[in-house]
Design an enzyme around this catalytic site. Structure first.
Site, PDB file in Angstrom:
ATOM      1  NE  ARG A  82      10.984 -28.120  11.839  1.00 27.86           N
ATOM      2  CZ  ARG A  82      11.030 -26.819  10.675  1.00 27.86           C
ATOM      3  NH1 ARG A  82       9.980 -27.252   9.672  1.00 27.86           N
ATOM      4  NH2 ARG A  82      11.507 -25.494  11.022  1.00 27.86           N
ATOM      5  CE  LYS A 184      15.652 -26.537  10.329  1.00 32.82           C
ATOM      6  NZ  LYS A 184      15.029 -26.437   8.744  1.00 32.82           N
ATOM      7  CD  GLU A 220      12.828 -31.972   2.004  1.00 40.08           C
ATOM      8  OE1 GLU A 220      12.412 -30.153   2.288  1.00 40.08           O
ATOM      9  OE2 GLU A 220      12.733 -32.234   2.927  1.00 40.08           O
TER      10      GLU A 220
HETATM   11  C1  PLP Z   1      14.488 -26.430   8.164  1.00 40.52           C
HETATM   12  C2  PLP Z   1      14.238 -27.259   7.126  1.00 40.52           C
HETATM   13  C3  PLP Z   1      13.087 -26.955   5.645  1.00 40.52           C
HETATM   14  C4  PLP Z   1      12.277 -25.337   6.129  1.00 40.52           C
HETATM   15  O1  PLP Z   1      11.657 -25.175   6.778  1.00 40.52           O
HETATM   16  P1  PLP Z   1      11.001 -23.967   7.704  1.00 40.52           P
HETATM   17  O2  PLP Z   1      10.321 -24.273   8.444  1.00 40.52           O
HETATM   18  O3  PLP Z   1      10.007 -23.941   6.448  1.00 40.52           O
HETATM   19  O4  PLP Z   1      11.836 -22.877   7.782  1.00 40.52           O
HETATM   20  C5  PLP Z   1      13.352 -27.466   4.344  1.00 40.52           C
HETATM   21  N1  PLP Z   1      13.861 -28.345   3.991  1.00 40.52           N
HETATM   22  C6  PLP Z   1      14.944 -29.003   5.343  1.00 40.52           C
HETATM   23  C7  PLP Z   1      15.312 -29.974   4.965  1.00 40.52           C
HETATM   24  C8  PLP Z   1      15.146 -28.110   6.305  1.00 40.52           C
HETATM   25  O5  PLP Z   1      16.134 -28.520   7.200  1.00 40.52           O
END
Ligand code: PLP
Length: 341
Positions: A82, A184, A220
């Site tokens: 990722r 991210k 989300e």
């Molecule tokens: C990091 C993140 C998540 C959660 O991801 P995980 O891999 O389960 O920790 C969900 N939404 C956003 C916007 C994120 O930055």
């Protein structure tokens, strides 16, 4: 190995400096060998690309002490890939995925004294990140980068049981169609700060973001993906190109299907159908699943049938199964658990 004198059960979620962190620098087109350093501070040019144009990205994962006393981490290869995806989208150099996993393991091992003991509920949070370091004033990607990994012990997310959250439908958008919502980057968080401070001021725990184009579909929250449980016991999760692919959510869907025999559906979820679901949860590394009890849309309340007292029964089963796998109480699918020691 003598552990640090920390009150593990009462740790919160805030930064505690550990003894060691990983650093590798990128210059003239390649990453150097990298290694552990003691210094938690970073000296940067005032015009560093990260400071001026926010060229930075990160990952988050945890190390756990299992029931049989091993130190493990959960699917770090997915964080590595990722971060590679994020780096490409932000015009940053990819840090080799195997080296990413090695750097994570090495940093945890160097901070073994901070890995909370089994049963304490606490974990060691791991933060890999990367940023453009050289001076850039005309807008362009940096030529030099730093990749780092630090760790910090964090407490049990649900002290005294999981309290269901109250969300509000945000008036702000998190991510544009064809934007950066699926990677991210720090940029997605910078713009969410005003929205979360506003939500808190208004008495809500978190924002539910809708899709920016039509504002009719569930996306989300600022840092966690949604799962919903239907009244006929299916798991539904929103499908969208602008949500971040949570590793916890992907793992929970696998667990629902393969361990609990549930039907799992990834599809667009209209905000209008949220009132039909039986349970709702937020998925992310920090809490695994936080139950949602109520969602408020400009004064109109949706009360999730599982209520405001505890997790719903299916959410609970998913939570127990995934944390069981992480803590070594249940057998993990092939490749999910990376043993560090
Ligand atoms: C990091 C993140 C998540 C959660 O991801 P995980 O891999 O389960 O920790 C969900 N939404 C956003 C916007 C994120 O930055």
């Amino acid at each position: 190995m003598e552990k640090k004198n920390i009150d593990w059960a009462n740790l919160g979620f805030s930064y505690i400096s550990c003894d060691s962190r990983y650093v590798s620098n990128y210059k003239d087109g390649s990453w150097d060998e990298g290694g552990q350093v003691a210094d938690e501070t970073i000296a940067l040019n005032e015009c560093a690309c990260v400071l001026q144009y926010a060229q930075t990205c990160f990952e988050g994962l945890k190390a756990y002490t299992t029931q049989d006393g091993r130190i493990v981490t959960f699917r770090p290869d997915l964080n590595a890939s990722r971060m590679a995806d994020t780096a490409k989208r932000l015009e940053m150099p990819v840090f080799d995925e195997q080296r990413f996993v090695d750097a994570v393991c090495e940093t945890v091992l160097a901070n073994e004294a901070y890995v909370p003991p089994y049963g304490s509920g606490a974990t060691l949070y791991i933060r890999p990140y990367m940023f453009g370091t050289n001076a850039v004033i005309g807008v362009k990607p940096a030529d030099e980068y730093q990749f780092r990994v630090f760790t910090t012990p964090v407490g049990p997310y649900f002290k005294g049981g999981a309290k269901p959250l109250t969300l509000c439908v945000s008036d702000f958008d998190r991510a544009a169609p064809r934007g950066t919502g699926h990677v991210k980057g720090g940029l997605n968080y910078a713009m969410s700060l005003h929205a979360i401070v506003t939500a808190h001021k208004n008495g809500f725990d978190e924002n539910m973001y809708l899709d920016a184009a039509t504002r009719t579909k569930v996306e989300e929250t600022g840092g966690a993906n949604f799962i919903f449980i239907t009244k006929d016991n299916k798991v539904v999760t929103p499908k969208s190109d602008s949500i971040l692919p949570s590793i916890t959510r992907r793992s929970l869907l696998y667990v629902a299907e393969k361990y609990l025999g549930m039907e799992v559906v990834e599809r667009e979820v209209l905000f209008d159908e949220v009132k039909e679901f039986a349970e709702c949860g937020l998925c992310g590394t920090a809490a695994v699943i936080s139950p949602v009890g109520k969602i408020v849309d400009h004064g109109k309340e949706i009360n999730i049938p599982s209520g405001m007292d505890d997790m719903g029964p299916v959410t609970r089963k998913l939570y127990d199964t995934l944390t069981g796998i992480q803590m070594g109480r249940l057998e993990a699918p092939e490749g999910w658990i990376k043993v560090i020691k």
